[in-house]
Design a protein around this motif. Structure first.
Motif, mmCIF file in Angstrom:
data_model
loop_
_atom_site.group_PDB
_atom_site.id
_atom_site.type_symbol
_atom_site.label_atom_id
_atom_site.label_comp_id
_atom_site.label_asym_id
_atom_site.label_seq_id
_atom_site.Cartn_x
_atom_site.Cartn_y
_atom_site.Cartn_z
ATOM 1 N N VAL A 32 -21.722 15.217 11.228
ATOM 2 C CA VAL A 32 -23.135 15.431 10.944
ATOM 3 C C VAL A 32 -23.309 16.353 9.747
ATOM 4 C CG1 VAL A 32 -25.286 16.342 11.863
ATOM 5 C CG2 VAL A 32 -23.758 15.041 13.342
ATOM 6 N N ASP A 33 -22.459 17.350 9.651
ATOM 7 C CA ASP A 33 -22.526 18.284 8.525
ATOM 8 C C ASP A 33 -21.568 17.903 7.411
ATOM 9 O OD1 ASP A 33 -24.350 19.744 9.992
ATOM 10 O OD2 ASP A 33 -22.788 20.940 10.964
ATOM 11 N N GLY A 34 -21.115 16.651 7.405
ATOM 12 C CA GLY A 34 -20.119 16.239 6.421
ATOM 13 C C GLY A 34 -20.696 15.824 5.099
ATOM 14 N N VAL A 35 -22.048 15.713 4.942
ATOM 15 C CA VAL A 35 -22.680 15.316 3.686
ATOM 16 C C VAL A 35 -23.682 16.398 3.299
ATOM 17 C CG1 VAL A 35 -22.332 12.841 3.923
ATOM 18 C CG2 VAL A 35 -24.318 13.892 4.971
ATOM 19 N N VAL A 36 -23.736 16.687 1.976
ATOM 20 C CA VAL A 36 -24.620 17.732 1.455
ATOM 21 C C VAL A 36 -25.237 17.224 0.158
ATOM 22 C CG1 VAL A 36 -24.779 20.077 0.569
ATOM 23 C CG2 VAL A 36 -23.274 19.582 2.498
ATOM 24 N N LEU A 37 -26.563 17.417 0.012
ATOM 25 C CA LEU A 37 -27.274 17.085 -1.218
ATOM 26 C C LEU A 37 -28.056 18.322 -1.632
ATOM 27 C CD1 LEU A 37 -28.160 15.053 -3.386
ATOM 28 C CD2 LEU A 37 -30.002 14.313 -1.843
ATOM 29 N N GLU A 38 -27.823 18.778 -2.861
ATOM 30 C CA GLU A 38 -28.462 20.006 -3.314
ATOM 31 C C GLU A 38 -28.945 19.852 -4.747
ATOM 32 O OE1 GLU A 38 -25.576 23.049 -2.979
ATOM 33 O OE2 GLU A 38 -24.048 21.997 -4.142
ATOM 34 N N LYS A 39 -29.947 20.685 -5.080
ATOM 35 C CA LYS A 39 -30.546 20.673 -6.412
ATOM 36 C C LYS A 39 -29.879 21.774 -7.236
ATOM 37 C CE LYS A 39 -35.117 20.871 -8.603
ATOM 38 N NZ LYS A 39 -36.567 21.047 -8.344
ATOM 39 N N VAL A 40 -29.153 21.358 -8.304
ATOM 40 C CA VAL A 40 -28.432 22.310 -9.151
ATOM 41 C C VAL A 40 -29.372 22.865 -10.200
ATOM 42 C CG1 VAL A 40 -26.435 22.622 -10.658
ATOM 43 C CG2 VAL A 40 -26.307 21.062 -8.711
ATOM 44 N N GLN A 41 -30.069 22.005 -10.882
ATOM 45 C CA GLN A 41 -31.072 22.397 -11.870
ATOM 46 C C GLN A 41 -32.322 21.566 -11.618
ATOM 47 O OE1 GLN A 41 -29.479 22.048 -15.821
ATOM 48 N NE2 GLN A 41 -27.743 23.424 -15.456
ATOM 49 N N GLU A 42 -33.366 21.785 -12.475
ATOM 50 C CA GLU A 42 -34.621 21.048 -12.296
ATOM 51 C C GLU A 42 -34.414 19.554 -12.452
ATOM 52 O OE1 GLU A 42 -38.360 20.865 -11.030
ATOM 53 O OE2 GLU A 42 -37.257 22.756 -11.345
ATOM 54 N N ASP A 43 -33.421 19.160 -13.259
ATOM 55 C CA ASP A 43 -33.177 17.742 -13.507
ATOM 56 C C ASP A 43 -31.750 17.346 -13.165
ATOM 57 O OD1 ASP A 43 -31.965 19.201 -15.450
ATOM 58 O OD2 ASP A 43 -32.688 17.980 -17.153
ATOM 59 N N VAL A 66 -36.955 19.238 0.293
ATOM 60 C CA VAL A 66 -36.676 19.107 1.722
ATOM 61 C C VAL A 66 -35.614 18.026 1.896
ATOM 62 C CG1 VAL A 66 -37.629 18.560 3.978
ATOM 63 C CG2 VAL A 66 -39.005 19.825 2.322
ATOM 64 N N VAL A 67 -34.476 18.382 2.559
ATOM 65 C CA VAL A 67 -33.353 17.477 2.748
ATOM 66 C C VAL A 67 -33.517 16.766 4.093
ATOM 67 C CG1 VAL A 67 -30.855 17.283 2.920
ATOM 68 C CG2 VAL A 67 -31.874 18.943 1.361
ATOM 69 N N LYS A 68 -33.152 15.446 4.106
ATOM 70 C CA LYS A 68 -33.281 14.650 5.313
ATOM 71 C C LYS A 68 -32.128 13.659 5.380
ATOM 72 C CE LYS A 68 -36.229 11.226 7.540
ATOM 73 N NZ LYS A 68 -37.457 10.407 7.406
ATOM 74 N N LEU A 69 -31.423 13.606 6.552
ATOM 75 C CA LEU A 69 -30.402 12.590 6.790
ATOM 76 C C LEU A 69 -31.096 11.260 7.070
ATOM 77 C CD1 LEU A 69 -27.742 14.389 9.025
ATOM 78 C CD2 LEU A 69 -27.456 13.605 6.678
ATOM 79 N N GLU A 70 -30.676 10.238 6.361
ATOM 80 C CA GLU A 70 -31.302 8.931 6.519
ATOM 81 C C GLU A 70 -30.564 8.102 7.565
ATOM 82 O OE1 GLU A 70 -34.109 8.167 5.211
ATOM 83 O OE2 GLU A 70 -34.325 9.884 3.896
ATOM 84 N N ASN A 71 -29.570 7.293 7.151
ATOM 85 C CA ASN A 71 -28.834 6.417 8.063
ATOM 86 C C ASN A 71 -27.391 6.866 8.233
ATOM 87 O OD1 ASN A 71 -31.060 4.775 8.465
ATOM 88 N ND2 ASN A 71 -30.599 3.515 6.675
ATOM 89 N N TRP A 72 -27.184 8.146 8.238
ATOM 90 C CA TRP A 72 -25.835 8.689 8.456
ATOM 91 C C TRP A 72 -25.600 8.741 9.970
ATOM 92 C CZ3 TRP A 72 -21.689 9.404 5.642
ATOM 93 C CH2 TRP A 72 -20.662 10.223 6.116
ATOM 94 N N THR A 73 -24.732 7.822 10.446
ATOM 95 C CA THR A 73 -24.577 7.635 11.898
ATOM 96 C C THR A 73 -23.299 8.208 12.450
ATOM 97 O OG1 THR A 73 -23.623 5.452 11.474
ATOM 98 C CG2 THR A 73 -25.997 5.560 11.856
ATOM 99 N N ASP A 74 -22.453 8.822 11.628
ATOM 100 C CA ASP A 74 -21.197 9.386 12.110
ATOM 101 C C ASP A 74 -21.492 10.722 12.781
ATOM 102 O OD1 ASP A 74 -18.657 10.138 12.648
ATOM 103 O OD2 ASP A 74 -17.849 9.684 10.648
#
Length: 907
Positions: A654-665, A642-650
């Motif tokens: 809002v959609d300018g940062v992305v975090l994704e899981k490529v593999q299990e590790d 589950v992805v969550k924006l923390e202190n991204w205030t710009d």
């Protein structure tokens, strides 16, 4: 001092024997207390409040050998407060002679000078206006009239200056003596009766009454037993009230002059010497006055203690289920009518004085038995009593005591205890066949890692003598394993009582309530203990203790035996969890506006079935004034993806940062349209989670990656900000103008730059307080004003491309302080995107707000002058009216003729 009189009788003066007959002490003779005479109203009117001298009215009667005390006082006098007194004496048929004086030492005659020197006659001043005449050892020659007079200190002679009283001296006519001489010594046993007698009579020619008091002397202590007052009333002494009212203590007369003290049942407290104290009383002016007292020792009483011995068997052994028979034998030296009261007690300890003893059976003095259904008490003969306990069990093991009290009958169906004794403890042991069994403990589930379950089974095997009246319970214990030889204390995990109640120990209470520890009984001979999630702190040795409980007659259960199992060790080789995170940047070189990409690779060791959560952090460079050296959290991904924006205030990205899981590790982070303000150090913070109890997770380890730096190599313009004001010092209510000037070093088209301008103020003489936001203007022209607690208004406008004007309308005192502006430049890149530059701060400027003194005091001065004028005019008007209408007087003068000679009135 006591004096020895005739026939060895002790003579002493006694104060108010009728009112206080309880304790007799040798007292000095007291003065006569009589009411003062009152003058009639006609006499008082005649005296007109003149001097009044008073002595006791009437005739004073005294006995030869006692002391005479005559008080005298003076009142309603003038002069000094301390008055002097002269005493004179006149025997029957003779004139007054000088006796004593408080003023002149040579006032008495020669006859009384010698008695004054010997101390037989003395004057004692009791107040400034009162004195007492004391004559010790009064003789018949002292009978006569005594006159008290006072020298005059008054301005005028009024009232009486002397007063006279008559004294009669009687011969000693009081005779007191014991019934036998010398006084007999009585020896009695407690509870037996006794009586003592005393003879008392008087031959006084006057009408007198006798009062008699019986006293008990024990060393220096004296106790009043019973008194017959001069008014014929009986009065028992302290502690004798109940015995007197019950008839146990009596005072009777025998003949005309004999008085008898009778005690129906002697107590140990009655031992001592008995004295007969007789006093003679006479009526004076409506009051009774004691004139003589004599005391004589009548008898000495010794109370012999009653011998009482109680014996029981010392050691008794009885089989379980049989009858216990104990005998209590009594021996005493009393042969009269005494009744025993017998009580059997039981205790776990051999000390009979402890309150933990329990009463089993009692035989009262009326031969009534009080016991429980399983206990019987029988009377074999006059000196032997048997206790019978049926169907004994292990709980009957202990110590038995026999307590005996002897009672004698008293007056009016009362009873008195004369002796009591407690036997030595009889030790009783109950022999029985206890259950025989063995306990075996094994581990049905052994953990290989932390968080694995553990299950232990405790079984009862090889049972013998385990009848239907036996049940088994278990207690679980934990002991930490140590390699050294030090002793380790076992910790209680849980214990089961005989009624199946389970109680937790301190170590396991919370975890058992949370469901992590489970204690259960699977069969009558099997108990289990399960740890849902075994931690490293749970490693150690475990053992169980199985207790056998036996059912008693009252359906209660008593623990009979404990058997301990061999310990089982729960242990696994543990290694520290290791988590390594490595970050890399696929495209190390890029410019502002491009996309930043960072991948994080995770490797774990000694973590069972891990899942990872990732947090991307950014550390700003030191040059960032808003948050120097501050690490911000940007975006996170938990173990459930589950992805969550923390202190991204710009807000524009809002959609300018992305975090994704490529593999299990492996995880990838992207940031689109990067700006110069995004420069800093970026890291991946990874947390490894291990599954526990199905869907629950436990944090196993946390790792931080190496930093990836975003650094823009630019040669763009340099911006500076400054603040100036044409009104650095204003008066309250004036307008404050502040201008923020922005300068640019470098060639830049004005259409390619914009600014966010914010004004701040620190309302103090220094910069020691936190700044407060006044107003801000963003690059789109939107104005935002901060909240203020006073009435002045703010306005912010852009007056030119590089100048921003802040105005404070209607300034207040609170508007003073340091003002500065914060500018955030925005530069348009060649690609057409806007880049946010580093925020710059101007130097502060201090603004002073002065108070307008004239306007501040104008209205108070006008109001004060107006009120003063009105009050002054009103005062003048009131004075004028008063002088013309209220206080006007007409004075008529006699016309004087103008002649040369003055009139006689004026002479």
């Amino acid at each position: 001092m006591d004096q020895v009189g005739k026939d060895g009788v002790y003579e002493a003066k006694r104060k108010e024997v009728s009112a206080q007959p309880m304790i007799r002490t040798p007292v000095k003779p007291e003065r006569l207390l009589v009411p003062k005479p009152f003058l009639p109203s006609s006499a008082l009117a005649a005296l007109c409040r003149g001097r009044v001298v008073r002595v006791p009215a009437g005739t004073l009667v005294r006995v030869v050998g006692t002391e005479l005390v005559i008080p005298c006082n003076v009142s309603d006098y003038d002069g000094p407060s301390e008055q002097n007194f002269d005493w004179s004496f006149s025997s029957p048929g003779s004139s007054f002679v000088e006796l004593a004086s408080t003023w002149e030492a040579s006032f008495p005659t020669q006859l009384y000078q010698e008695r004054l020197q010997r101390g037989e006659i003395l004057l004692r001043r009791t107040a400034n206006d009162a004195v007492e005449l004391h004559i010790k050892n009064v003789q018949p020659s002292d009978q006569g009239h005594y006159k008290c007079s006072t020298p005059s200190t008054d301005a005028t002679v009024q009232g009486n200056y002397e007063d006279t009283v008559q004294v009669k001296v009687l011969a000693d006519a009081l005779h007191v003596g014991p019934s036998a001489r010398p006084p007999p010594s009585l020896s009695l046993r407690e509870g037996e009766p006794f009586e003592v007698r005393c003879a008392a009579s008087t031959n006084s020619p006057l009408h007198t009454h006798l009062a008699l008091l019986w006293e008990l002397h024990r060393g220096p202590t004296r106790r009043a037993v019973l008194a017959l007052t001069h008014e014929g009333r009986f009065r028992p002494g302290p502690g004798y009230e109940q015995r007197y009212h019950s008839g146990d203590v009596r005072l009777d007369t025998a003949g005309s002059d004999a008085y008898r003290l009778s005690v129906a049942h002697a107590l140990s407290s009655d031992q001592g010497s008995y004295w007969c104290v007789v006093s003679e009383w006479i009526a004076e002016q409506g009051y009774w006055q004691e004139i003589q007292e004599k005391a004589v020792e009548v008898a000495t009483l010794v109370i012999q203690p009653t011998v009482l011995r109680v014996a029981v068997a010392r050691n008794v052994s009885v089989a379980e289920g049989k009858e216990l028979d104990l005998s209590c034998n009594i021996s005493t030296d009393r042969v009269d009518d005494v009744r025993p009261e017998l009580t059997w007690y039981f205790s776990r300890v051999p000390d009979s004085t402890l309150p933990a003893r329990r009463q089993l059976a009692r035989l009262d003095r009326d031969s009534l038995v009080h016991s429980s259904p399983h206990v019987a008490l029988s009377h074999v003969d006059t000196r032997s009593y048997h206790l019978l306990v049926r169907d004994v069990s292990k709980e009957n093991t202990g110590y038995y005591f026999c307590h005996v009290a002897l009672w004698t009958p008293g007056h009016n169906r009362s009873w008195h205890k004369v002796a009591e004794a407690m036997s030595a403890p009889a030790s009783v042991g109950v022999t029985w066949l206890e259950p025989d069994y063995q306990v075996y403990l094994n581990a049905s589930k052994v953990p290989g890692f932390a968080d694995d379950p553990t299950e232990l089974a405790c079984r009862v095997v090889d049972m013998k003598n385990a009848e239907a009246g036996v049940r088994f319970t278990v207690s679980w214990y934990y002991r930490m394993n140590r390699r050294s030889d030090s002793v380790v204390t076992s910790e209680l995990l849980a214990v089961m009582d005989g009624d199946w109640t389970l109680r937790y120990g301190e170590r396991s209470k919370q975890r058992a309530q949370d469901g992590e520890f489970i204690f259960s009984k699977e069969h009558t001979d099997t108990f289990s203990f399960r740890i849902q999630r075994t931690t490293e702190e749970d490693r150690g040795s475990y053992y169980c203790v199985v207790s056998a409980w036996t059912k008693q007659r009252n359906s209660s259960w008593v623990k009979s035996r404990d058997v301990i199992s061999r310990p089982v060790s729960i242990f696994w080789a543990s290694e520290d969890s290791v988590l390594v995170v490595k970050a890399r940047q696929p495209k190390p070189v890029f410019a502002a506006g491009n996309t930043f990409e960072m991948t994080c690779k995770v490797s774990a060791k000694n973590i069972r079935s891990p899942r990872y959560s990732v947090l991307i952090t950014a550390e700003k460079p030191v040059g960032d004034f808003s948050s120097p050296n501050e690490t911000k959290s940007i975006i996170s991904l938990d173990q459930n993806a589950v992805v969550k924006l923390e202190n991204w205030t710009d807000a524009s990205r809002v959609d300018g940062v992305v975090l994704e899981k490529v593999q299990e590790d492996e995880f990838r982070y992207r940031m689109y349209q990067t700006q110069v303000s995004d420069a800093g150090l970026y890291r991946c913070m990874v947390t490894a989670w291990s599954p526990v109890r199905g869907s629950a997770w436990r944090e196993a380890a946390t790792g931080l990656s190496n930093p990836i730096e975003i650094d823009f190599q630019t040669s763009g313009p340099i911006f500076n900000a400054s603040v100036h004001s044409d009104t650095p010092s204003v008066t309250r209510g004036d307008l404050i103008k502040l201008v923020c000037n922005i300068t640019v070093e470098g060639a830049l088209d004005p259409d390619n730059m914009a600014f966010d301008v914010s004004w701040f103020a620190v309302h103090s003489f220094g910069l020691d307080k936190a700044p407060s936001l006044l107003s801000s203007l963003d690059r789109k022209g939107i104005v935002t004003t901060g909240r203020r607690d006073w009435k002045s208004d703010l306005s912010l406008e852009r007056v030119s491309g590089l100048e921003f004007l802040l105005q404070v309308h209607g300034s207040e005192d609170q508007d003073f302080g340091n003002y500065y502006c914060a500018v955030t430049p925005w530069v348009k890149s060649p690609t057409g995107s806007w880049q946010k530059e580093t925020e710059i701060l101007s130097k502060p400027i201090f603004i002073t707000v002065k108070m307008d003194v004239l306007n501040a005091f104008k209205y108070p001065l006008l109001i004060g002058v107006g009120l003063s004028t009105v009050i002054g005019l009103l005062s003048c008007l009131i004075g004028y009216c008063s002088s013309h209408w209220c206080c006007k007087k007409e004075v008529q003068e006699t016309r004087r003729e103008r002649r040369r000679l003055m009139s006689m009135e004026m002479d």
